[in-house]
Design an enzyme around this catalytic site. Structure first.
Site, mmCIF file in Angstrom:
data_model
loop_
_atom_site.group_PDB
_atom_site.id
_atom_site.type_symbol
_atom_site.label_atom_id
_atom_site.label_comp_id
_atom_site.label_asym_id
_atom_site.label_seq_id
_atom_site.Cartn_x
_atom_site.Cartn_y
_atom_site.Cartn_z
ATOM 1 N N GLY C 196 0.790 -1.227 0.000
ATOM 2 C CA GLY C 196 0.000 0.000 0.000
ATOM 3 C C GLY C 196 0.816 1.268 0.000
ATOM 4 N N ASP C 221 -5.094 -8.267 -7.235
ATOM 5 C CA ASP C 221 -4.746 -7.938 -5.860
ATOM 6 C C ASP C 221 -3.582 -6.963 -5.818
ATOM 7 O OD1 ASP C 221 -6.718 -9.470 -4.797
ATOM 8 O OD2 ASP C 221 -5.456 -11.261 -4.595
ATOM 9 N N LEU C 222 -3.838 -5.821 -5.233
ATOM 10 C CA LEU C 222 -2.796 -4.794 -5.123
ATOM 11 C C LEU C 222 -1.536 -5.375 -4.478
ATOM 12 C CD1 LEU C 222 -1.804 -1.850 -5.130
ATOM 13 C CD2 LEU C 222 -2.929 -1.586 -2.913
ATOM 14 N N ASP C 223 -0.391 -5.199 -5.133
ATOM 15 C CA ASP C 223 0.899 -5.633 -4.581
ATOM 16 C C ASP C 223 0.946 -7.129 -4.292
ATOM 17 O OD1 ASP C 223 1.493 -2.960 -4.681
ATOM 18 O OD2 ASP C 223 0.972 -2.605 -2.591
ATOM 19 N N GLU C 224 0.058 -7.911 -4.939
ATOM 20 C CA GLU C 224 0.034 -9.338 -4.642
ATOM 21 C C GLU C 224 0.429 -10.196 -5.839
ATOM 22 O OE1 GLU C 224 -0.217 -10.941 -1.880
ATOM 23 O OE2 GLU C 224 -0.470 -9.099 -0.714
#
Lengths: 278, 278, 278, 278
Positions: C196, C221-224
């Site tokens: 984040g 998925d953010l940053d996933e």
């Protein structure tokens, strides 16, 4: 109006030095934002870097400090100003380009009056950044003749440091002695391993599993000057020497930029053939 | 006869502090061998670690310093002595073994009065080094009951620090609060990544390309205490989680030993949830 | 005239696969310059990357290979060609600049048809390199409205990958699903630590001793997304979060460029949420 | 009953090699769990390491493979067995101790029939682990006389490798030639920097910012054998050479153990003065 200064002192070591220096700071009404000291017992040398803030007269502080340090001590009161660096290069763009990008982004604490190169290759890149580019070819000239032309060009500018961003010619002692402690170089190996020409070829031949780069001040001895910063990356049997060279460029540019930032922020003392980095 | 002391001071920041402290050093006739200061402007806090040599009275120096620092400042004059550490472990031998080897080799600046474990697995290893091994099984006991037995055992010893060398049980806030800033732990991940159980399995599932280890002081929050040291190693797709665990052990033991050396040489200040490491 | 190809195969694992594939290579008269295989036993998946040379017909080789691999296997015969990448950025120049320098120096195995940014800040830098710069402001637009404009712009170009060189907006699942496995991002932390916003602030608050950067494929998925490359650098208590950010930039640009080189040289397989990097 | 084997092949490179080898695997009914190949184009050499499982006859597989590889190729079919290593040391405990701890923990894929040392210092440590310790003093003996005694002792044991865990004497060519490719050494520097005696003193004198360690096979040329693994750690001006030595011990033991694990798992090919590490 409060101002800020970096105070750098190196001197023979002596009892009470810190006391007398901090007394001057106190009586001048200064706050100490940060302070680092190092004593080389063996050499009996004292090194100190303080960042002070307050309302003071630069020259007065300088003389007050000089009054309390031993004979022959070196006191520098440095108030904020962008230093000036001359870049010298040959034809590789990675180290030079990294500095130009940082400069364009105002990330670099320095001005760049000129880039001098012994090839014309990098002109388009440099001129893209609206920085003067001077090509001084070495073809058909003796080392001394070529350097004479470079020195003549350098004399036109006021600068603090010369940064050799992959300048692939060896400088003569005569040239180097003109700028003691003021020439930075990036050597494309983990010194003292692989001094001299084509370190990547040497590294490949030796079958090392790690390669590196070394940023150092230039002295008469080739690749023997005080080391400022070093870093490494792993390699393996699948790397030929060109792969090593390619991989090494990232380390070269990062190490040179790191060393340059350290020097520009007055964190580096030269101590014989070594550096004290605060 | 000249002696040596480490002087550690943390305090609210105040103009003149360095001057007044160095004045005490000077008037006590001390040489300053090394000196590091850090000011956290945001928090208005001052940290200082000096190593001084000379002919002095420890308690006199302590009180002289306390007389010149602000209210509530923390002054420690530490003369050379081997600290005492209690080791706690479960069944893995790498972190514990590394400390035992260093101790046997007199490389560790500490004595080890006892090793306490919740399994009997490591008894042969520990007893090989002629160090008392106490097995306190947790089977059939509540966490509180087990800790009560551990605390009862700990009360038998005089020690400076508890080192959790892969002690795989979570300590209660009640236990931790008994030894504020005196419990070191090695967490087998690069915190704050992968808190909690089986970090290597988590790292494997996530497909990271680097794994690490973190040495920290233990506070009530699991894996949230002030970090002392961290390090990492590269991994790749050929590592399953057991391979990561195996590779990680080297980092764990090295990071714990490095952190332990820093703490034993009085280089670590706890500052809120962070550390100042000089 | 001998040519060269990279052959990438991923498939369910099956006895005899290597035999049947190498039989095709042999009967086509190819030399295998390098060959790497990996079997994920758990998932029962097979991955292979071979570099072959010889005189062959690309499509014939493709179909011959498809004839010997299991149903649903993925066979790619890739002959040398410069791939095309679209760069997206916001206002930081370090990651973008590094790629532009490499491109200008023909070090990058790719063409750059356009740079798209949600700020106009980087226009001068990009245009210095004679690469089209398109500014698509997001002010007053919903995320969807802004992305619609970006997609409309992207549709004008033929490209292989989108590289987010510090593009500071979050992409919607709708956008991401348009380019599965074709969007690279550089995250300014050692994922999964500090997902984040403002990871450096988070890192500073946590008091970590090492910071890092992570290059990964973008998924919903953010940053996933699957991690391609990561690297780290040490920091200490003297770094405030801006210092960490400054230091982190070097790692960010180096990690992104390294990941980009791996992808452009067809060394990266996506395997679920992980990568196989040959 | 399915068994597992590591198959190592090095040979001159030849078209169809992989095909013919994988054909043997296929017709023997083997599964290939992992497979790595490397071709040194310059040298025209082929290297392959496969891990195969299935129900096979070891000697039959060996001869079937030998029938399909070029004249002079080297084929090894290695079924799981704990190798045997003789440790040689002098008086430092860190490298030796690390191996003993791993062995005691069954982490090491090897047996240790004996530890031979030219000092008696390490006897207590070694005997703690119930491993025979043989002290062969060198005092008053010529190098040849001392080595004759060591060789006589070695002749009593059946072993695969000799591991020099900080054995501080130089071996004669005569000794080394007895065990070609079977002697591992840890050198306490980042070779080829600082060959020879007291590398830490040399590193200190040179003022390097990084120190390292190198694990290599021993050949006639001192410190010139094929490198297996290397690693480094940062140092700074506050380190005197003893501090560097202390810090370096962690790298030495970790690098030696890593190299030893690679050799014990048959991942290392010697290729001239280099290694191929799969």
């Amino acid at each position: 109006m409060a101002q800020r200064a970096r105070v750098l002192i190196d001197s023979i070591d002596e009892r009470g030095l810190v006391y007398r220096i901090s007394k001057v700071f106190f009586e001048t009404g200064l706050n100490i934002d940060s302070n680092r000291e190092f004593v080389d017992k063996e050499a009996g040398k004292f090194f100190m870097r303080s960042v002070v803030t307050g309302d003071f007269d630069e020259h007065r502080l300088q003389s007050d400090l000089e009054a309390v340090v031993p004979q022959g001590a070196n006191v520098r009161v440095i108030t904020p100003r962008r230093k000036r660096i001359v870049l010298m290069a040959t034809k590789e763009s990675h180290a030079l380009g990294d500095i130009l990008i940082r400069h364009a982004d105002a990330e670099l604490e320095a001005e760049i009056p000129v880039v001098i190169a012994n090839r014309d290759t990098l002109r388009p890149l440099v001129e893209r950044f609206e920085i003067p580019f001077v090509h001084i070819p070495a073809e058909g000239l003796s080392r001394e003749e070529h350097e004479a032309k470079v020195l003549a060009e350098l004399d036109k500018y006021d600068f603090d440091y010369i940064v050799l961003a992959k300048y692939m010619r060896i400088l003569t002692p005569g040239f180097v002695s003109r700028y003691p402690g003021r020439i930075l170089n990036i050597h494309h190996s983990f010194l003292p391993a692989f001094v001299g020409a084509n370190p990547y070829k040497q590294a490949y031949e030796r079958g090392v599993k790690i390669i590196g780069a070394t940023a150092h001040f230039v002295t008469d001895d080739l690749d023997e000057g005080p080391i400022i910063a070093q870093d490494v990356i792993p390699v393996n049997h699948r790397f030929d020497w060109r792969d090593m060279q390619r991989a090494g460029r990232d380390v070269e540019k990062v190490v040179l930029s790191r060393a340059l930032d350290l020097v520009l922020s007055d964190r580096v003392f030269i101590h014989g053939n070594k550096t004290i980095v605060f």
